[in-house]
Motif scaffolding. Structure first.
Motif, PDB file in Angstrom:
ATOM      1  N   THR A 196      23.674 -31.352  -8.510  1.00  8.71           N
ATOM      2  CA  THR A 196      25.090 -31.719  -8.498  1.00  8.71           C
ATOM      3  C   THR A 196      25.964 -30.708  -7.770  1.00  8.71           C
ATOM      4  N   VAL A 197      25.541 -29.450  -7.712  1.00 10.31           N
ATOM      5  CA  VAL A 197      26.336 -28.459  -6.986  1.00 10.31           C
ATOM      6  C   VAL A 197      25.897 -28.381  -5.523  1.00 10.31           C
ATOM      7  N   THR A 198      24.597 -28.608  -5.302  1.00  8.64           N
ATOM      8  CA  THR A 198      24.065 -28.530  -3.931  1.00  8.64           C
ATOM      9  C   THR A 198      24.639 -29.630  -3.054  1.00  8.64           C
ATOM     10  N   VAL A 199      24.716 -30.855  -3.600  1.00  5.22           N
ATOM     11  CA  VAL A 199      25.151 -31.999  -2.793  1.00  5.22           C
ATOM     12  C   VAL A 199      26.517 -31.789  -2.141  1.00  5.22           C
ATOM     13  N   PRO A 200      27.563 -31.438  -2.920  1.00  6.60           N
ATOM     14  CA  PRO A 200      28.870 -31.267  -2.270  1.00  6.60           C
ATOM     15  C   PRO A 200      28.866 -30.152  -1.228  1.00  6.60           C
ATOM     16  N   LEU A 201      28.170 -29.044  -1.533  1.00 11.86           N
ATOM     17  CA  LEU A 201      28.150 -27.923  -0.596  1.00 11.86           C
ATOM     18  C   LEU A 201      27.477 -28.314   0.712  1.00 11.86           C
ATOM     19  N   VAL A 202      26.301 -28.940   0.600  1.00 12.32           N
ATOM     20  CA  VAL A 202      25.540 -29.310   1.794  1.00 12.32           C
ATOM     21  C   VAL A 202      26.308 -30.362   2.602  1.00 12.32           C
ATOM     22  N   THR A 203      26.956 -31.300   1.908  1.00 11.99           N
ATOM     23  CA  THR A 203      27.766 -32.309   2.597  1.00 11.99           C
ATOM     24  C   THR A 203      28.898 -31.645   3.379  1.00 11.99           C
ATOM     25  N   ALA A 204      29.591 -30.705   2.716  1.00 15.58           N
ATOM     26  CA  ALA A 204      30.706 -30.023   3.382  1.00 15.58           C
ATOM     27  C   ALA A 204      30.210 -29.241   4.593  1.00 15.58           C
ATOM     28  N   LEU A 205      29.027 -28.656   4.453  1.00 17.44           N
ATOM     29  CA  LEU A 205      28.428 -27.884   5.541  1.00 17.44           C
ATOM     30  C   LEU A 205      28.167 -28.776   6.756  1.00 17.44           C
ATOM     31  N   GLY A 206      27.537 -29.924   6.521  1.00 14.65           N
ATOM     32  CA  GLY A 206      27.206 -30.840   7.609  1.00 14.65           C
ATOM     33  C   GLY A 206      28.458 -31.359   8.295  1.00 14.65           C
ATOM     34  N   VAL A 207      29.422 -31.766   7.463  1.00 12.32           N
ATOM     35  CA  VAL A 207      30.658 -32.316   8.019  1.00 12.32           C
ATOM     36  C   VAL A 207      31.423 -31.242   8.780  1.00 12.32           C
ATOM     37  N   GLY A 208      31.454 -30.017   8.216  1.00 13.84           N
ATOM     38  CA  GLY A 208      32.153 -28.913   8.874  1.00 13.84           C
ATOM     39  C   GLY A 208      31.534 -28.594  10.220  1.00 13.84           C
ATOM     40  N   LEU A 209      30.211 -28.611  10.241  1.00 18.19           N
ATOM     41  CA  LEU A 209      29.484 -28.318  11.474  1.00 18.19           C
ATOM     42  C   LEU A 209      29.775 -29.387  12.535  1.00 18.19           C
ATOM     43  N   ALA A 210      29.677 -30.660  12.109  1.00 16.08           N
ATOM     44  CA  ALA A 210      29.882 -31.745  13.065  1.00 16.08           C
ATOM     45  C   ALA A 210      31.308 -31.748  13.591  1.00 16.08           C
ATOM     46  N   SER A 211      32.280 -31.326  12.753  1.00 16.56           N
ATOM     47  CA  SER A 211      33.653 -31.384  13.244  1.00 16.56           C
ATOM     48  C   SER A 211      34.019 -30.149  14.060  1.00 16.56           C
ATOM     49  N   SER A 212      33.185 -29.079  14.028  1.00 14.85           N
ATOM     50  CA  SER A 212      33.543 -27.948  14.879  1.00 14.85           C
ATOM     51  C   SER A 212      32.718 -27.884  16.165  1.00 14.85           C
ATOM     52  N   ILE A 213      31.761 -28.815  16.329  1.00 12.03           N
ATOM     53  CA  ILE A 213      31.040 -28.868  17.605  1.00 12.03           C
ATOM     54  C   ILE A 213      31.637 -29.995  18.435  1.00 12.03           C
ATOM     55  N   LYS A 214      31.955 -29.718  19.685  1.00 11.53           N
ATOM     56  CA  LYS A 214      32.570 -30.725  20.555  1.00 11.53           C
ATOM     57  C   LYS A 214      31.649 -31.918  20.752  1.00 11.53           C
ATOM     58  N   GLY A 215      32.229 -33.098  20.685  1.00 16.91           N
ATOM     59  CA  GLY A 215      31.454 -34.295  20.978  1.00 16.91           C
ATOM     60  C   GLY A 215      30.692 -34.845  19.791  1.00 16.91           C
ATOM     61  N   ARG A 216      30.796 -34.177  18.613  1.00 21.77           N
ATOM     62  CA  ARG A 216      30.121 -34.710  17.427  1.00 21.77           C
ATOM     63  C   ARG A 216      31.131 -35.419  16.547  1.00 21.77           C
ATOM     64  N   ASP A 221      27.481 -37.843  12.637  1.00 22.06           N
ATOM     65  CA  ASP A 221      26.572 -36.702  12.743  1.00 22.06           C
ATOM     66  C   ASP A 221      26.590 -35.809  11.511  1.00 22.06           C
ATOM     67  N   GLY A 222      27.730 -35.785  10.799  1.00 20.88           N
ATOM     68  CA  GLY A 222      27.886 -34.826   9.708  1.00 20.88           C
ATOM     69  C   GLY A 222      27.109 -35.181   8.447  1.00 20.88           C
ATOM     70  N   PHE A 223      27.008 -36.453   8.122  1.00 21.73           N
ATOM     71  CA  PHE A 223      26.237 -36.840   6.943  1.00 21.73           C
ATOM     72  C   PHE A 223      24.755 -36.903   7.312  1.00 21.73           C
ATOM     73  N   GLY A 224      23.905 -36.983   6.308  1.00 24.65           N
ATOM     74  CA  GLY A 224      22.484 -37.119   6.594  1.00 24.65           C
ATOM     75  C   GLY A 224      21.640 -35.945   6.123  1.00 24.65           C
ATOM     76  N   LEU A 225      22.282 -34.788   5.831  1.00 26.80           N
ATOM     77  CA  LEU A 225      21.487 -33.643   5.371  1.00 26.80           C
ATOM     78  C   LEU A 225      20.807 -33.936   4.032  1.00 26.80           C
TER      79      LEU A 225
END
Lengths: 244, 272
Positions: A196-216, A221-225
């Motif tokens: 329950t704690v891992t899911v929100p963190l990992v989701t935020a990580l993926g979404v954060g990554l996808a929104s800071s890389i150009k073209g993603r 791209d952000g969901f799926g981890l």
């Protein structure tokens, strides 16, 4: 401060909506179908209040702590620009959160007992604990590998479709070769790794990554981890069951 | 409440220990690799404390209020129908429809526990933020909960009829693969994430109890294999319903887009 209290009060009331279905189901079956009274009703009510308070705190904490933490770390890694460090981080996070997971330790023990009953391994303590530890590290490595691969996919912008289809095809094929005792445990291993704690963190990580890389695109791209983290342990555990 | 405080302390300790490895990895990389100060460090730490405290209270409350009754209920309904299935003369043949109340319970409790699942709430919140409101969090949660309800019910029917677990799952995965090829690509990652999320804090204890109760009352079923199988079903079907929901919306959208005024809007949405 006062406004904060009011919005938190609203949050607590809001959780009532999330809990209504479960309260209705339990009450209906207890009274109408099983025709039994509620045992210690006051305990149940106190418990419900705790559930509501806990859920409201959890949601508040997500918005304040866990989501921003995951996102700001993803952005910092993107700024740093080192793919090697990012992948190391992804692996360490996946391995770290999984290896100490109590549910996993419990399942590994059960799996060792099942493997002994099936005649796959000897019954002495050393063999059992070796098998259980092997399984535990297999699952932890698989979650690490899943996050590593998932993050790499986000960076490259590859469509998730092919990974998922390939993954489930692989699971279906290996299932027919693996010893039946390991199959149930393998499928369950996919579930225990997403706490329950891992899911929100990992989701935020993926979404954060996808929104800071150009073209993603953060949605595509952000969901799926999480999907990777629940598919990969199945594959690894099935293979582990075939090898040992 | 005399024994209440130690119990809260225990559960708090447990939750804190659970997330300790995660905190070590996060702050280790933050300090050693990224070497940046977190923005709003204080607020973030308070948020993390809220998460731990909230989860601990949530679990204590569930353990006190709902889990014991739910577990007994799951066990009783498995045997309840069994008792009514003419066991007296010893020639009872188990028909799959003897267990109607149990299926109804399976469907409703699967739905209800999923709606209360905290990690699903988190994913739905993020999906709403990221899609600029296009993904409705309630719509998503209801689609997932419907999937769990279908999955748990079919899983129970499977235990009663004794259809082999691996064949049924492979059939499901086959369907899933075909659907993945056809579904709108924006929903696919989210749909597969929800499959992992549903097997969590609230759903697993009750669904596992249901599987174990049922498997132990029906001769020839193994609690180990069949109890696990139920959870696999519960995570398979949400992926199917979430993609199905998206396919249905896309289809409805296309139909209304064939009216001239909406064509541009639809095209614009497809591009983004």
């Amino acid at each position: 401060m006062f406004a904060g209290f009011i919005s938190f009060g609203r949050l607590i009331l809001g959780t009532l909506r999330d809990l209504t279905p479960i309260i209705l189901v339990i009450t209906f079956f207890q009274i109408v179908v099983l025709e039994q009274p509620f045992p210690n009703l006051e305990n149940v009510l106190v418990g419900l209040l705790l559930v509501m308070l806990g859920l409201a705190l959890f949601i508040q904490g997500l918005e304040m702590g866990l989501f921003p933490l995951g996102e700001s770390m993803a952005k910092a890694f993107a700024r740093k620009g080192s793919l090697a460090w990012l992948l190391t981080f992804a692996f360490a996070l996946g391995f770290g959160v999984t290896v100490a997971e109590p549910a996993l330790i419990a399942i590994a023990g059960e799996a060792a007992a099942a493997a002994h009953e099936a005649g796959l391994i000897a019954g002495d303590d050393a063999a059992l604990s070796d098998y259980a530890a092997g399984l535990r590290y297999t699952v932890a490595v698989s979650v690490g590998a899943a996050l590593l691969l998932g993050v790499f996919r986000i960076v490259k912008g590859w469509p998730i479709k092919y990974f998922i289809i390939g993954g489930y095809l692989l699971v279906s094929v290996i299932t027919s070769f693996a010893p039946p005792e390991i199959v149930g445990i393998a499928y369950d291993a996919g579930g225990v790794t997403t706490g329950t704690v891992t899911v929100p963190l990992v989701t935020a990580l993926g979404v954060g990554l996808a929104s800071s890389i150009k073209g993603r695109n953060p949605l595509i791209d952000g969901f799926g981890l999480i999907a990777f983290a629940s598919l990969m342990p199945m594959i690894f555990v099935l293979i582990y069951g075939m090898l040992f | 409440m005399e024994e209440g405080l130690p119990r809260i302390a225990d559960s708090l300790m447990g939750t804190a220990l659970d997330i300790l490895p995660m905190v070590i990895v996060l702050f280790g990389f933050q300090a050693l690799v990224l070497r940046e100060r977190l923005p709003n460090l204080r607020r973030t730490v308070i948020g993390l404390v809220y998460v731990v405290l909230g989860l601990a209270l949530f679990l204590i409350g569930l353990e006190q209020a709902l889990f014991p009754i739910g577990r007994t209920m799951a066990e009783q309904l498995g045997s309840f129908a069994f008792v009514h299935g003419h066991t007296a003369d010893g020639v009872s043949i188990i028909e799959w429809h003897d267990y109607m109340w149990l299926y109804f319970f399976a469907a409703t409790i699967g739905f209800a526990t999923t709606i209360a699942e905290p990690s699903l709430m988190a994913v739905a919140m993020k999906a709403r933020d990221v899609s600029g409101g296009a993904v409705n969090p309630w719509g998503l949660r209801i689609a997932v909960a419907t999937g769990v309800a279908i999955g748990v019910t079919l899983g129970c029917i499977r235990i009663v009829t004794g259809a082999p677990l691996s064949d049924s799952l492979m059939l499901g995965y086959g369907f899933l693969i075909v659907q993945t090829v056809l579904a709108p690509k924006a929903i696919i990652p989210l749909a597969f994430d929800t499959g992992g999320v549903t097997t969590s804090t609230v759903t697993v204890p009750l669904v596992a109890a249901l599987g174990l109760g049922l498997a132990s009352t029906i001769p020839g079923r193994s609690p180990l294999i069949d109890g696990f199988g139920l959870i696999a079903f519960a995570s398979l079907f949400p992926m199917i319903t979430v993609m199905g929901y998206a396919q249905f919306s896309a289809w409805r959208h296309r139909r209304s887009a064939s009216e001239p005024n909406d064509v541009d809007a639809a095209r614009k949405e497809e591009e983004t």
